[in-house]
Design an enzyme around this catalytic site. Structure first.
Site, PDB file in Angstrom:
ATOM      1  N   LYS A 285      53.168  29.210   6.772  1.00 31.74           N
ATOM      2  CA  LYS A 285      51.695  28.682   6.985  1.00 31.74           C
ATOM      3  C   LYS A 285      52.286  27.993   7.601  1.00 31.74           C
ATOM      4  CE  LYS A 285      49.567  31.427   3.682  1.00 31.74           C
ATOM      5  NZ  LYS A 285      48.425  32.520   3.972  1.00 31.74           N
ATOM      6  N   ARG A 359      49.911  42.067  -1.100  1.00 26.14           N
ATOM      7  CA  ARG A 359      50.352  43.705  -1.037  1.00 26.14           C
ATOM      8  C   ARG A 359      51.378  44.569  -2.023  1.00 26.14           C
ATOM      9  NH1 ARG A 359      48.849  43.996   5.067  1.00 26.14           N
ATOM     10  NH2 ARG A 359      47.853  41.850   4.768  1.00 26.14           N
TER      11      ARG A 359
HETATM   12  N1  BES Z   1      47.053  34.080   0.624  1.00 25.42           N
HETATM   13  C1  BES Z   1      46.737  34.709   1.910  1.00 25.42           C
HETATM   14  C2  BES Z   1      45.003  35.033   1.584  1.00 25.42           C
HETATM   15  C3  BES Z   1      44.058  34.345   1.739  1.00 25.42           C
HETATM   16  C4  BES Z   1      43.899  33.442   3.185  1.00 25.42           C
HETATM   17  C5  BES Z   1      43.765  33.916   0.293  1.00 25.42           C
HETATM   18  C6  BES Z   1      42.848  32.536   3.259  1.00 25.42           C
HETATM   19  C7  BES Z   1      42.218  32.379   0.644  1.00 25.42           C
HETATM   20  C8  BES Z   1      42.240  32.295   1.596  1.00 25.42           C
HETATM   21  C9  BES Z   1      47.329  36.230   2.172  1.00 25.42           C
HETATM   22  O1  BES Z   1      48.387  36.353   1.588  1.00 25.42           O
HETATM   23  C10 BES Z   1      48.023  35.823   3.159  1.00 25.42           C
HETATM   24  O2  BES Z   1      48.265  34.826   3.738  1.00 25.42           O
HETATM   25  N2  BES Z   1      47.150  36.848   3.738  1.00 25.42           N
HETATM   26  C11 BES Z   1      47.709  36.933   5.585  1.00 25.42           C
HETATM   27  C12 BES Z   1      48.351  38.397   5.504  1.00 25.42           C
HETATM   28  C13 BES Z   1      48.478  38.281   7.272  1.00 25.42           C
HETATM   29  C14 BES Z   1      50.198  37.941   7.426  1.00 25.42           C
HETATM   30  C15 BES Z   1      48.904  39.961   7.588  1.00 25.42           C
HETATM   31  C16 BES Z   1      46.753  36.759   6.495  1.00 25.42           C
HETATM   32  O3  BES Z   1      45.733  37.052   5.784  1.00 25.42           O
HETATM   33  O4  BES Z   1      46.725  36.128   7.333  1.00 25.42           O
HETATM   34 MN    MN Z   2      49.844  35.360   2.250  1.00 22.88          MN
END
Ligand code: BES
Ligand code: MN
Ligand code: ZN
Length: 503
Positions: A285, A359
């Site tokens: 991230k 997931r």
């Molecule tokens: N934990 C995150 C989702 C999230 C984002 C929770 C903001 C709380 C606040 C999740 O694991 C994630 O990183 N999702 C990605 C998925 C993508 C790589 C397909 C996302 O939503 O950007």
């Molecule tokens: Mn994630």
């Protein structure tokens, strides 16, 4: 007249004390420094029966002069008469009668509690006598107390000067015993919410999958059966997706199972995403969002908090919490983008993006719930996608299901507890085709929250299933209503309300 200001209504009732610190349930006589909260319905006169005539008309005149309209949540501070027991009077608007429902009363209780904290009040008499709305007087009072207690809870372990003064509340109600009963049911839910909040607020290095598993073990004293599976055991069962995500950190993954069997009916499975820190892994991230990712285990926290609430309530439900715990970190042993993991279900998954890890842990956790518990209904809850936050923000969670009945049950439950859900579609399974494996973990197009939900659908089989994406709901940066800053405990009240009212 020696005492122009007596409060017969309050003195006569055995008062329900929603004292804010558990240990502090009794009235601490604090002469001359009490606060009186007078509640007023919109369009009705300021309730003044407790006051001598002249005082009463003076108070009414002051309220009128301030153009106080009693709209819900509005407040007005009035000077307390000199020879009364009170140092101040706080008039609180209740709004219209038809606004007096559970959700609004909890919110009001939270906001008034915050106001009283600012005023440094410590003993507060609140009068709800003769007031009823969509819910009866006892429920209305209990919800207000519930909201105050929820708002009061804070996570202070890292603060040097975190001494809080307790506020003792005394409520004048029509039927104190009924009010006390209604409140004690809510107090059990509060304990579940506080657990979920603390687990979520705790920093990632102190809340590893192992720490979380230890916290779950604590529920054994309430008759909850707790089972913890180690990485070795997960591997043996073929749970390669959960085990794989866990490989990024030295602690490894854990599957935490907490079973409260309060009835003989087929269990209801609650499955929670428990990523104790989500760095994104090698698909790391960037930017500010990473700093809040200690809260990526809030789904698991909601599940554990709900199981605790059910156990404390001695609810007649058979509920099993299955929590997939891992820290999604970068390391020598972490999975690499492009790796293929094998789920216990039998499907292989191409990990195109290591940041779509939720997931992965859920897939094996859902399999375990179905395989070992044959649940009648399975609900998973997860901080799953940023896409969900962009779609519906944080005033709602997103709910996905093909089961209209379950969606309407959750929608109704959400309204009662101020944890509203909004339905989004499934139907993008075909976007998950992989060149190398059975499926891949991100969609080639399609809305992100929905492709994630469609991924999970592969693991729900023919079980009645609901997916709740609570991304954005887990951690509050400002206090509001009954929710304080920090971990919100989101989901505990929603799941508990659903379990208690519809199951
Ligand atoms: N934990 C995150 C989702 C999230 C984002 C929770 C903001 C709380 C606040 C999740 O694991 C994630 O990183 N999702 C990605 C998925 C993508 C790589 C397909 C996302 O939503 O950007
Ligand atoms: Mn994630
Ligand atoms: Zn995540």
């Amino acid at each position: 007249m020696s005492r122009i200001f007596t409060l017969n209504a309050i003195a006569a009732a055995t008062l329900l004390s929603a004292s804010v610190h558990a240990a502090d349930f009794s009235f601490k006589g604090h002469s001359g420094a009490k606060t009186l909260v007078v509640t007023q319905i919109k369009g009705q006169a300021l309730p003044t029966t407790a006051f001598a005539e002249q005082t009463a008309s003076q108070l009414s005149k002051a309220a009128a002069a301030a153009r106080f309209d009693a709209s819900q949540g509005s407040t007005l501070e009035l000077l307390a008469p000199v020879d009364s027991d009170y140092e101040r009077i706080l008039v609180v608007g209740l709004g219209e009668k038809d606004e007096l429902n559970a959700a609004n009363m909890a919110k009001l209780g939270g906001n008034i509690h915050a106001k009283l904290q600012t005023l440094k009040a410590d003993v507060v008499d609140v009068s709800f006598a003769n007031i009823e709305g969509q819910i009866n007087n006892a429920q209305l009072t209990a919800q207000f107390a519930h909201g105050a207690n929820l708002r009061d809870h804070s996570f202070d372990v890292y603060k040097k000067d975190a001494v809080k003064t307790a506020i003792s509340y005394h409520f004048a109600v029509d039927d104190a015993q009924r009010a006390a009963q209604a409140y004690s049911a809510l107090a059990h839910i509060e304990q579940g919410v506080f657990l979920a909040r603390d687990l979520t607020s705790e920093v990632a290095s102190e809340m590893t999958p192992v720490d979380f598993a230890n916290a779950a073990k604590e529920l054994e004293k309430y008759g909850v059966e707790v089972t913890i599976l180690t990485p070795k055991e997960l591997k043996k069962l073929g749970m390669g997706a959960l085990e794989g995500v866990g490989r990024g950190s030295e602690h490894g993954a854990r599957l935490v199972v907490a079973h409260y069997k309060g009835s003989d009916s087929a269990p209801i499975a609650l499955v929670g995403k428990g990523i104790t820190f989500d760095s994104g892994g090698y698909s790391i991230k960037t930017g500010a969002s990473i700093a809040r990712m200690k809260s990526d285990m809030a789904g698991a926290a909601a599940v554990l908090g709900t199981v605790k609430a059910m156990a404390l309530s001695k609810a007649e439900v058979n509920v099993v919490g299955v929590m997939g715990m891992a820290a999604n970190m970068v390391s020598q042993t972490a999975i690499a983008p492009g790796d293929v993991l094998r789920t216990a279900e039998g499907l292989s998954v191409e990990v195109v993006n290591t940041d779509a890890e939720g997931r992965l842990v859920l897939s094996d956790s859902m399999w375990y719930a179905r395989e070992y518990f044959k649940p009648q209904i399975m609900v998973d809850i997860a901080t799953l996608t940023g896409s969900k936050v962009r779609a519906v923000g944080n005033r709602y969670s997103a709910i996905f299901s093909e089961d209209d009945q379950l969606v309407s049950e959750f929608t109704a439950a959400g309204k009662v507890v101020n944890e509203n859900v909004w339905r989004l579609p499934l139907g993008y399974k075909d976007m998950l085709k992989s060149d190398i494996a059975d499926i891949k973990n991100i969609g080639s197009g399609g809305p992100g929250a929905t492709t994630a939900a469609s991924f999970l659908q592969h693991f729900a089989g023919d079980t009645r299933w609901v997916h709740i994406d609570m991304a954005g709901n887990a951690l509050a940066s400002s206090a509001k209503g009954e929710v304080n800053v920090g971990g919100t405990g989101y989901g505990v009240r929603l799941l508990s309300e659903w379990l208690l009212k519809t199951k």
